[in-house]
Scaffold this active site. Structure first.
Site, PDB file in Angstrom:
ATOM      1  N   HIS A 189     -59.194 -27.777  -2.890  1.00 52.82           N
ATOM      2  CA  HIS A 189     -58.485 -26.706  -3.608  1.00 52.82           C
ATOM      3  C   HIS A 189     -57.615 -27.238  -4.730  1.00 52.82           C
ATOM      4  CE1 HIS A 189     -55.135 -27.534  -0.672  1.00 52.82           C
ATOM      5  NE2 HIS A 189     -54.408 -27.257  -1.727  1.00 52.82           N
ATOM      6  N   ASP A 230     -62.232 -28.607   2.830  1.00 53.69           N
ATOM      7  CA  ASP A 230     -61.184 -28.720   1.814  1.00 53.69           C
ATOM      8  C   ASP A 230     -60.914 -30.170   1.444  1.00 53.69           C
ATOM      9  OD1 ASP A 230     -59.455 -27.697  -0.056  1.00 53.69           O
ATOM     10  OD2 ASP A 230     -57.746 -27.583   1.308  1.00 53.69           O
ATOM     11  N   SER A 254     -50.640 -31.412  -1.486  1.00 51.72           N
ATOM     12  CA  SER A 254     -52.030 -31.229  -1.072  1.00 51.72           C
ATOM     13  C   SER A 254     -52.858 -32.436  -1.453  1.00 51.72           C
ATOM     14  CB  SER A 254     -52.624 -29.983  -1.747  1.00 51.72           C
ATOM     15  OG  SER A 254     -52.110 -28.825  -1.190  1.00 51.72           O
TER      16      SER A 254
END
Length: 505
Positions: A136, A166, A238
């Site tokens: 993402h 992901d 992230s």
């Protein structure tokens, strides 16, 4: 149930630098409440194994951690963006109706594309420049730039992405880069120290420390388990790494639980073993080719276990076998309960899905199943998972109740399936079953989750070719002392198993 607003991807990593000193051998001193002239301070020895400081660890691993800056292009005009941002605000619709959208709303498509920017984290896993991050973070990327600890910026190429886990792999060309490796040990235990390093809020080189709060968390997606950590992680972390005290990566930070958008001490990282396998596939082929069995399954509940004489509620029951699938070729049948894959016990449908997804297409694997009260092994050559499995929609009840008559049993009017009904439900020609035309409010079928318009296909493994077959199945289960009857139910074009309470009361 956890909402999408609570599990936020893109919010990561380590709030403020906590390179501090949690103390082995350090002392916690507090004044003693006493009037005695001989009173002494309370001294508490830190637990054995607690680190004096994380500074050496962070100094060692941080050169391998990078910031990831991404430029994307997204569809939509200024007017569309305005509508999305302010829809629902009192008076906004009236304003737009009165004054209209901006004059540039009819620009050409290429002018309607807006550039967006995002930041995340990543880490080198090889000297030649392979970098792990989240999918993402780089999704729809047009440009990707990574920043090293010393401020050097390098253009990066997206080697491969896997949206279902992901994860993504980037590559930079120049230099001999410091790198870290995934841990080869078992997953960390609850209570183990961990350190997260990353780029929260675009503040590069930030570190936080905490412990593993839980393992084996399921927060979405069938192919990965997550470790839960309380080391603060926020937006921008992230794709960053979580380290153990040896400096090895035990997780890839991916999501947080946060009603507010900031860290509340609950973060989730993809466990190292799963991440390592997926990353290796992305480097080798640019994609992840997951194994495909070709069944729909559901987790065995205590009621299903009781109805099938299983001592423990574990495993997954097969609802449907896809036509021309590896499962059909291998001999799977509806109602089989998968207990183990290649000798390893499975606990749930998610466990089966994850294990099958990790198998290589073209390899032959052994599934232990329970069928008709006996365990047997089924050998199946795994296929490659199709990219998109289409499920057709259907009107669940295209029949008029006045056209046919049925038999009442267990508080429901049941009718044998005809070919028109089978076609509407996507069943095979001649498949047995009973259509539920009407149902009383107090019917145990209703309590089990059966609805008018559903079809009952099997009861305890027996095809329901007539209402009397259903009655016999109920009486047989009662004679065996069972209080639950396992029934295969067709809802629309999906089949699932429900347990019906058939106790005498």
């Amino acid at each position: 149930m956890t909402s999408d607003s609570q599990i936020r991807r893109g919010a990561w990593a380590v709030s403020t630098a906590v390179l501090g000193a949690v103390a082995a051998g350090a002392m916690v001193i507090a004044p003693m409440a006493s009037n005695s002239a001989h009173a002494k301070p309370i001294v508490v020895q830190a637990p054995q194994g607690a680190p004096m400081s994380f500074a050496d660890l962070i100094e060692k691993v941080s050169p391998a951690v990078v910031s990831v800056a991404v430029v994307t292009e997204v569809e939509g005009s200024d007017a569309e963006e305005l509508m999305q941002r302010f829809r629902g605000v009192p008076g906004f619709e009236d304003f737009m109706e009165r004054y209209g959208a901006p004059e540039n709303q009819d620009r050409e498509d290429d002018e309607n594309r807006r550039r967006g920017r995002s930041v995340g984290s990543g880490f080198f896993i090889s000297a030649d420049g392979h970098i792990v991050t989240n999918n993402h973070v780089v999704e729809d990327a047009k440009e990707v730039t990574i920043a090293l600890k010393d401020g050097t910026e390098l253009e990066a190429e997206v080697i491969g992405t896997d949206p279902q886990s992901d994860l993504a792999v980037l590559k930079v060309d120049d230099g001999d880069h410091p790198y870290v490796k995934f841990s080869d040990l078992k997953p960390p235990r609850v209570g183990d120290w961990v350190v997260a390093v990353g780029n929260p809020f675009n503040l590069g080189g930030t570190a936080t420390a905490g412990i593993v709060s839980a393992v084996g968390r399921e927060i979405g997606g069938p192919y990965t388990d997550f470790i839960q950590i309380d080391a603060p992680i926020n937006r921008g972390n992230s794709g960053g790494p979580t380290f153990d005290l040896r400096g090895e990566v035990v997780g890839v930070n991916t999501a947080i639980f946060s009603p507010s958008g900031g860290s509340v001490g609950i973060g989730f990282a993809i466990e190292a073993a799963a991440a390592k396998q997926i990353v290796s596939a992305l480097i080798e082929t640019g994609e992840v080719s997951r194994g495909w069995l070709g069944v729909s399954i559901q987790t065995v509940t205590e009621e299903i276990a009781e109805s099938q004489d299983l001592a423990d509620a574990r495993g997954a029951i097969v609802n449907e076998v896809v036509d021309d699938s590896p499962a059909e070729a291998g001999g799977f049948k509806r109602g089989d309960i998968i207990l183990a894959v290649n000798g390893d016990k499975v606990d749930s449908s998610r466990d089966v899905t994850r294990r099958v997804g990790g198998l290589l297409a073209g390899t032959t694997n052994t599934f232990k199943v329970l069928r008709e009260g006996r365990q047997r092994d089924i050998n199946v050559t795994i296929g490659k998972r199709p990219g998109d499995l289409q499920v057709a929609s259907v009107d669940p009840q295209p029949w008029s109740p006045e056209e046919k008559t049925g038999v009442s049993f267990l508080g429901a009017e049941l009718r044998q399936l005809d070919q028109e009904t089978r076609n509407a439900l996507g069943l095979k020609d001649g498949e047995a079953g009973l259509f539920v035309a009407e149902m009383d409010r107090n019917s145990p079928l209703r309590d089990a989750g059966v609805a008018v318009g559903d079809a009952l296909l099997e009861a305890n493994g027996e095809a329901l070719r007539s209402t009397s077959a259903f009655e016999n199945a109920v009486e047989g289960a009662r004679e065996d002392g069972k209080s639950n009857l396992l029934v295969a139910v067709r809802k629309g074009r999906n089949t699932l198993f429900l347990t019906v309470d058939i106790s005498e009361s």
